[in-house]
Design an enzyme around this catalytic site. Sequence first.
Site, PDB file in Angstrom:
ATOM      1  N   ASP A  23      38.530  39.552  29.656  1.00  0.00           N
ATOM      2  CA  ASP A  23      38.854  39.117  31.006  1.00  0.00           C
ATOM      3  C   ASP A  23      37.657  39.505  31.884  1.00  0.00           C
ATOM      4  OD1 ASP A  23      40.247  38.129  33.185  1.00  0.00           O
ATOM      5  OD2 ASP A  23      42.037  39.337  32.843  1.00  0.00           O
ATOM      6  N   HIS A  44      43.267  43.468  38.578  1.00  0.00           N
ATOM      7  CA  HIS A  44      42.119  43.204  39.442  1.00  0.00           C
ATOM      8  C   HIS A  44      41.806  44.419  40.316  1.00  0.00           C
ATOM      9  CE1 HIS A  44      43.463  39.091  38.475  1.00  0.00           C
ATOM     10  NE2 HIS A  44      42.209  38.737  38.691  1.00  0.00           N
TER      11      HIS A  44
END
Length: 341
Positions: A252, A182
């Site tokens: 993702d 992230h």
Amino acid sequence: MTPAIFGCSGPSLTADERAFFRDADPAGYILFGRNCIDREQLRALTDDLRALHGRERLLISIDQEGGRVARLRPPHWGAYPAGEAFARLYSVAPASAIQAARLSARAMALELSAMGITVDYHPPLDLRMASAHDVIGDRAFGEDPVQVAAIGRAVLEGLAEGGVAGCIKHMPGHGRSMVDSHREMPTVRESAEELERDIAPFLALACSARIGMTGHLLFPIWDEENPATLSPTIITEVVRGKIGFEGLLLTDDIDMEALTDTIPERSARAIAAGCDVVLNCWAKMDDMTGICEALPAMDDEALTRLDRALEETCVAEAMGSEHADLIAERDALLALTGEHA
């Protein structure tokens, strides 16, 4: 159809979102806590999305693993344990762990289906590594590939029994990541032989799962320049080749800071690399508009995979009455470890 899954900004569609989604016709949607206030509101939102497109089956998805990855939480929805709880039980009683995982997933699916949700980004098949970043951590079903595959298969089966499609993630394996994707790009420097362990659970479930998700990790042994999501080599030779995954392949979240370039540029690279659908979570209109402009229409092969992924999903009118019994049976099995789930 645009090969993208988009987020919504709040608990109901804005006028701008309604007009945009109608024209863009995305492959589906993803929900977050910002979209989930209570049961009545959430079902109204998902009903609205289905009515907007008029599809009998619409991909409306969520990250609902249990533990710290749960968008639906008490008091309006149930609490579910993280993968670690099933891993602990497996060390004591493998068959009981597999059954507990199936029961938990089925109960979860009954809840999701009643909310109009058809896809859950669950189970993660990443191996837990003691020295790695905890971005996976207690989400994992263990360190052993056979164990992870066995529990993961039970989760897929339980979700399907409740009318929800599962999604195996994060191919070709996120367990060795030393940083959080992230925030920055993880680089996995192990040899191809060492990585056989990482891909083993995915290989075991490649024919069972109809939806899979890539990870934003760099594997220099396979591709020195491109992370898995953006690598034609990894997607073609590892995900589709060595693993043998033939289902709908999602990225993702394309907005993660591990990736560079603009959101539309990343999206175009992912589709060109071989992903079927781009996952874009944050409901930023400029990004979503740019993605639509950058991507070609979803091709026939990807559309077929999407249809197949959703063909056994269903939206229930209400949550099944067996939900409480499934939770009670699951908890009785988890109690065999002598620890609270």
